[in-house]
Design a protein around this motif. Sequence first.
Motif, PDB file in Angstrom:
ATOM      1  N   GLU A 171       0.698  -0.747  -0.077  1.00 55.07           N
ATOM      2  CA  GLU A 171       0.308   0.290   0.312  1.00 55.07           C
ATOM      3  C   GLU A 171       0.596   1.572  -0.235  1.00 55.07           C
ATOM      4  OE1 GLU A 171      -3.238  -0.064   0.264  1.00 55.07           O
ATOM      5  OE2 GLU A 171      -3.558  -1.799  -0.350  1.00 55.07           O
ATOM      6  N   ILE A 172       2.112   1.403   0.242  1.00 53.84           N
ATOM      7  CA  ILE A 172       3.190   2.472   1.148  1.00 53.84           C
ATOM      8  C   ILE A 172       3.127   2.627  -0.075  1.00 53.84           C
ATOM      9  CG2 ILE A 172       4.640   3.845   1.828  1.00 53.84           C
ATOM     10  CD1 ILE A 172       3.500   1.426   4.642  1.00 53.84           C
ATOM     11  N   VAL A 173       4.135   1.498  -0.741  1.00 50.54           N
ATOM     12  CA  VAL A 173       4.860   1.876  -1.680  1.00 50.54           C
ATOM     13  C   VAL A 173       4.886   2.686  -3.016  1.00 50.54           C
ATOM     14  CG1 VAL A 173       6.975   0.758  -3.703  1.00 50.54           C
ATOM     15  CG2 VAL A 173       6.500   0.495  -1.284  1.00 50.54           C
ATOM     16  N   PRO A 174       3.506   1.433  -3.487  1.00 47.84           N
ATOM     17  CA  PRO A 174       2.811   2.426  -4.874  1.00 47.84           C
ATOM     18  C   PRO A 174       3.043   4.154  -5.108  1.00 47.84           C
ATOM     19  CG  PRO A 174       1.847   0.960  -4.206  1.00 47.84           C
ATOM     20  CD  PRO A 174       2.480   0.501  -3.467  1.00 47.84           C
ATOM     21  N   MET A 175       1.902   4.597  -3.342  1.00 46.97           N
ATOM     22  CA  MET A 175       1.410   5.620  -3.470  1.00 46.97           C
ATOM     23  C   MET A 175       3.202   6.731  -3.401  1.00 46.97           C
ATOM     24  SD  MET A 175      -0.591   7.246  -0.342  1.00 46.97           S
ATOM     25  CE  MET A 175       0.744   6.499   1.201  1.00 46.97           C
ATOM     26  N   TRP A 233       7.269  10.516  -6.649  1.00 48.97           N
ATOM     27  CA  TRP A 233       8.708  10.390  -6.643  1.00 48.97           C
ATOM     28  C   TRP A 233       9.022  10.128  -8.252  1.00 48.97           C
ATOM     29  CZ3 TRP A 233      13.640  11.628  -6.117  1.00 48.97           C
ATOM     30  CH2 TRP A 233      14.190  10.586  -6.993  1.00 48.97           C
ATOM     31  N   GLU A 234       7.781   9.564  -9.393  1.00 45.92           N
ATOM     32  CA  GLU A 234       7.861   9.735 -10.003  1.00 45.92           C
ATOM     33  C   GLU A 234       7.813  11.006 -10.636  1.00 45.92           C
ATOM     34  OE1 GLU A 234       8.941   7.336 -13.231  1.00 45.92           O
ATOM     35  OE2 GLU A 234       9.360   6.017 -11.545  1.00 45.92           O
ATOM     36  N   LYS A 235       6.874  11.751 -10.564  1.00 44.17           N
ATOM     37  CA  LYS A 235       6.145  12.978 -10.937  1.00 44.17           C
ATOM     38  C   LYS A 235       7.956  13.945 -10.579  1.00 44.17           C
ATOM     39  CE  LYS A 235       1.304  13.032 -10.532  1.00 44.17           C
ATOM     40  NZ  LYS A 235       0.304  13.353  -9.398  1.00 44.17           N
ATOM     41  N   SER A 236       8.337  14.045  -9.436  1.00 41.14           N
ATOM     42  CA  SER A 236       9.663  14.308  -8.888  1.00 41.14           C
ATOM     43  C   SER A 236      11.089  14.369 -10.280  1.00 41.14           C
ATOM     44  CB  SER A 236      10.113  14.370  -7.939  1.00 41.14           C
ATOM     45  OG  SER A 236       9.116  14.675  -6.868  1.00 41.14           O
ATOM     46  N   LEU A 253      12.466  14.385  -0.986  1.00 44.36           N
ATOM     47  CA  LEU A 253      12.115  15.310  -0.300  1.00 44.36           C
ATOM     48  C   LEU A 253      10.365  15.218  -0.657  1.00 44.36           C
ATOM     49  CD1 LEU A 253      12.216  15.742   2.806  1.00 44.36           C
ATOM     50  CD2 LEU A 253      13.361  17.922   1.785  1.00 44.36           C
ATOM     51  N   PRO A 254      10.630  16.278  -1.774  1.00 48.81           N
ATOM     52  CA  PRO A 254       9.193  16.522  -2.218  1.00 48.81           C
ATOM     53  C   PRO A 254       8.463  15.443  -2.370  1.00 48.81           C
ATOM     54  CG  PRO A 254      10.302  17.624  -3.210  1.00 48.81           C
ATOM     55  CD  PRO A 254      11.042  17.170  -2.625  1.00 48.81           C
ATOM     56  N   ALA A 255       8.630  14.460  -2.471  1.00 53.37           N
ATOM     57  CA  ALA A 255       7.407  13.017  -2.601  1.00 53.37           C
ATOM     58  C   ALA A 255       6.961  12.030  -1.378  1.00 53.37           C
ATOM     59  CB  ALA A 255       8.346  12.079  -3.895  1.00 53.37           C
ATOM     60  N   SER A 264      12.292   0.688  -0.217  1.00 52.49           N
ATOM     61  CA  SER A 264      11.944   0.020  -0.919  1.00 52.49           C
ATOM     62  C   SER A 264      12.390   0.359  -2.370  1.00 52.49           C
ATOM     63  CB  SER A 264      10.295  -0.551  -1.280  1.00 52.49           C
ATOM     64  OG  SER A 264       9.625  -0.792  -2.462  1.00 52.49           O
ATOM     65  N   ALA A 265      13.020   2.161  -2.329  1.00 49.46           N
ATOM     66  CA  ALA A 265      12.894   2.636  -3.625  1.00 49.46           C
ATOM     67  C   ALA A 265      13.858   2.745  -4.087  1.00 49.46           C
ATOM     68  CB  ALA A 265      12.882   3.936  -3.168  1.00 49.46           C
ATOM     69  N   ILE A 266      14.824   2.345  -3.330  1.00 48.02           N
ATOM     70  CA  ILE A 266      16.745   1.569  -3.018  1.00 48.02           C
ATOM     71  C   ILE A 266      16.822   1.009  -3.353  1.00 48.02           C
ATOM     72  CG2 ILE A 266      18.924   2.098  -1.609  1.00 48.02           C
ATOM     73  CD1 ILE A 266      17.445   3.753   0.570  1.00 48.02           C
ATOM     74  N   TYR A 267      16.318  -0.595  -2.637  1.00 48.51           N
ATOM     75  CA  TYR A 267      16.509  -1.716  -3.681  1.00 48.51           C
ATOM     76  C   TYR A 267      15.688  -1.645  -5.316  1.00 48.51           C
ATOM     77  CZ  TYR A 267      15.972  -6.195  -3.323  1.00 48.51           C
ATOM     78  OH  TYR A 267      16.392  -7.489  -3.612  1.00 48.51           O
ATOM     79  N   ARG A 268      14.836  -1.423  -5.030  1.00 50.87           N
ATOM     80  CA  ARG A 268      14.610  -0.615  -6.632  1.00 50.87           C
ATOM     81  C   ARG A 268      15.661  -0.552  -7.821  1.00 50.87           C
ATOM     82  NH1 ARG A 268       9.961   1.270  -5.590  1.00 50.87           N
ATOM     83  NH2 ARG A 268       8.982  -0.846  -5.819  1.00 50.87           N
ATOM     84  N   LYS A 269      16.113   0.985  -7.255  1.00 50.21           N
ATOM     85  CA  LYS A 269      16.870   1.513  -8.215  1.00 50.21           C
ATOM     86  C   LYS A 269      18.551   0.369  -7.790  1.00 50.21           C
ATOM     87  CE  LYS A 269      18.793   5.081 -10.117  1.00 50.21           C
ATOM     88  NZ  LYS A 269      18.300   6.017 -11.310  1.00 50.21           N
ATOM     89  N   ALA A 270      18.494  -0.026  -6.917  1.00 52.28           N
ATOM     90  CA  ALA A 270      20.029  -1.270  -7.630  1.00 52.28           C
ATOM     91  C   ALA A 270      19.910  -2.305  -8.928  1.00 52.28           C
ATOM     92  CB  ALA A 270      20.148  -1.656  -6.061  1.00 52.28           C
ATOM     93  N   LEU A 271      18.188  -2.636  -8.275  1.00 57.89           N
ATOM     94  CA  LEU A 271      18.608  -3.442  -9.558  1.00 57.89           C
ATOM     95  C   LEU A 271      18.710  -2.888 -10.973  1.00 57.89           C
ATOM     96  CD1 LEU A 271      15.687  -5.630  -7.543  1.00 57.89           C
ATOM     97  CD2 LEU A 271      18.085  -5.837  -7.628  1.00 57.89           C
ATOM     98  N   LYS A 272      18.106  -1.094 -10.935  1.00 58.02           N
ATOM     99  CA  LYS A 272      17.821  -0.885 -12.497  1.00 58.02           C
ATOM    100  C   LYS A 272      18.957  -0.095 -12.891  1.00 58.02           C
ATOM    101  CE  LYS A 272      14.238   1.186 -12.093  1.00 58.02           C
ATOM    102  NZ  LYS A 272      13.004   1.323 -12.317  1.00 58.02           N
ATOM    103  N   MET A 273      20.204  -0.261 -11.672  1.00 58.51           N
ATOM    104  CA  MET A 273      21.476   0.820 -11.680  1.00 58.51           C
ATOM    105  C   MET A 273      22.018   0.446 -13.353  1.00 58.51           C
ATOM    106  SD  MET A 273      22.675   1.805  -8.167  1.00 58.51           S
ATOM    107  CE  MET A 273      23.632   2.449  -8.918  1.00 58.51           C
ATOM    108  N   SER A 274      23.127   1.280 -13.707  1.00 52.47           N
ATOM    109  CA  SER A 274      24.059   0.948 -15.196  1.00 52.47           C
ATOM    110  C   SER A 274      24.866   0.211 -14.418  1.00 52.47           C
ATOM    111  CB  SER A 274      23.522   2.034 -16.621  1.00 52.47           C
ATOM    112  OG  SER A 274      24.291   3.316 -15.509  1.00 52.47           O
ATOM    113  N   ASN A 275      26.033  -0.246 -15.872  1.00 58.98           N
ATOM    114  CA  ASN A 275      27.522  -0.415 -15.201  1.00 58.98           C
ATOM    115  C   ASN A 275      27.843   0.442 -14.964  1.00 58.98           C
ATOM    116  OD1 ASN A 275      26.473  -3.253 -15.923  1.00 58.98           O
ATOM    117  ND2 ASN A 275      27.088  -3.387 -18.053  1.00 58.98           N
ATOM    118  N   SER A 276      27.681   2.446 -15.188  1.00 57.50           N
ATOM    119  CA  SER A 276      28.677   2.673 -14.940  1.00 57.50           C
ATOM    120  C   SER A 276      27.929   3.495 -14.110  1.00 57.50           C
ATOM    121  CB  SER A 276      28.132   3.770 -16.172  1.00 57.50           C
ATOM    122  OG  SER A 276      26.931   4.442 -16.390  1.00 57.50           O
TER     123      SER A 276
END
Length: 683
Positions: A311-315, A320-323, A360-362, A446-458
């Motif tokens: 319930e929390i992560v989608p909200m 965050w996507e808007k930011s 912070l805004p999100a 949750s956001a940090i974990y998802r970001k770690a999975l989508k990071m590029s090699n650089s």
Amino acid sequence: MNQGFDMYIFNALVVLSSTAKDGEIEVRISVRPLALSSASLKPILWDGGREGERRGVASQPTKVSFRANKNRWITETVDGASYRTDLAEKSYLDGVLGSRPGKHFTCPTPACSPRRQALCFGRMRCDLRKRQKILTALLIVLSIADVGFVASRRSNEFETFSVDYYTPIIRMVTFALTIALIVYNKERGLRTSGLLFLFWFFLTIFGIPQFRFEIRRALRDEPRPEPFFPFVSYMIYYPVTMAIFILNCFADAPPKYSEYPPVENPCPEQGASFLSKLFFSWFDALAWKGFRKPLETSDLWNMNPEDTSSEIVPMFDKYWEKSKRKSEKVPSPKATFRKTSGRIDFVSGKQKTKQQASVLPAICKAFGPTFLFGSALKLFNDILTFVSPQILRLLISFVEGDEPVWKGYLYAVLMLLTAALQTLFLAQYFNRMFIVGLRIRTALISAIYRKALKMSNSARKESTVGEIVNLMSVDAQRFMDLTGYLSMIWSAPLQIALALYFLWDILGPSVLAGLAVMIVLIPVNGFIANKAKTLQIRQMKNKDERVKLMNEILSGMKVLKLYAWEPSFEQQVIKIRNKEVKVLKQAAYLNAGTSFIWSCAPFLVSLVTFATYVLVDKNNVLDPKTAFVSLALFNILRMPFTIMPGMIVAVIEASVSIKRMNNFMNTEELDPNSVTHEPSESE
């Protein structure tokens, strides 16, 4: 006389009823085939288990046995699980277990038998909302009768006033709104309403004087009070109001359908009444269980659905996507038209400078409303804090003077009520703040974990595994630690300003001496903040370096053992750890000095203020009223000064964590269009 029988059930709705007559027991079973698909049949009846989820039609035939034993009980056996049901519960409503895909039945007692659950679903315990609507409709009828009575008196040339019309009309509109709120709460699945509870509570409390007046007038006037109809109307109106208030003290039955699937051990807060939530009495069962025996994991409840990551992560992700979209480069091409050639040329114009998206805004948009509600509770608590010294002032005046005795009792009761209300507001404030902190921490992890999975090699070359682990474990925790102190940013100045205002009223200009002491402490506060921020940055860098080195050591443990490099790497880890210990010592000394300064601040302020008050004028005498009330106000000053160091440290740590998270969350990601998923591999 015992009798029993067995039966097999497959994809059917079973309605059971039993009667007892002259020692004989008759059990009637009605089996109704359900012409629905198996997918939509899942949330219908039971699964045959003793514990856990009590829903779903069995995909295989389910054996159900019934054994009756005279006028006492019926034993049910469902796939080997035995349940005992009292014969007093023999009334089952027909057809309430209908199917509704995507919804789930909820039972208030998960450990009860399937037959007892059918009783719960059919009877839905007691329908409080229905009774509330009936009683509220009765109040509307009484209000209409009051309007008719006033109109008849005016037609008979009796003296009437506008308030005689306005009062029943306002009541009618208000009661109609309460019925609308009851219907709305039922549609939303809300089992209790704090707004309705407070409305009926205040209506009951403020109706006591008139009720007492009407009774005394009826006892005084003989043979009956004139006019008689208002007396009869209010004698009906007030008991009905009290009855509705009593009904609002309990939670309504659980809804037939819920958007959330049932869980094995639901939190009792979901089914608690507003009164129970206000005093946290829903927690008493777990507290007593922990008092009797050590708590185990199985004793803990499941989380509330509103606090789960689903319930929390989608909200949070929505904001965050808007930011992120706002911070991206947005080209603004321009088009030029040439008349000679009739051609349109597109010229690339200036591009907006890329800005770093901030979390912070999100966070503020996703969790701001709950935080603002908690801040409102904190405001009420701060206001009530200054009520007690004023009541103490009146109480001392009562002791010194010659006033009626009932005023002394009134002041004592008011002091007790003020302290109780202050405690309630403060407890609810901390409860809301910790819930907000927990939700923020969940969303960030949750956001940090998802970001770690989508990071590029650089981007992976810039961010180490140790840094990512620290972001999830340390930096996310900073926000949970901050929420309890964040309201002190505005609450502390408010309390200090109000305390100085009331002290000025008592001690006069002598308060300026204490104010000067507080002003002197402001530069000290600024120095402490800058020093603490520097130490926090150094500490996080050392921690990232140590975690990175430990990760490399654990990854290459075989090589270290082969070449006997353990002492060399051990020295490197100890060297980094010594740096951390050095920073921690400096921070500890700084915190100790800060705590000492702010702990002495209220004492210094009161000492300087009292000394100035006595020495300025010989007529200034510290009598009991002046001394005790002033000390009460100085004690109020102690709280913001005590919390100030912790607030400063928490804000500094959170600001450092925000910068670290922003740097990580704005790193380059993999292009989703460059990744393909083969159907064969996904299968």
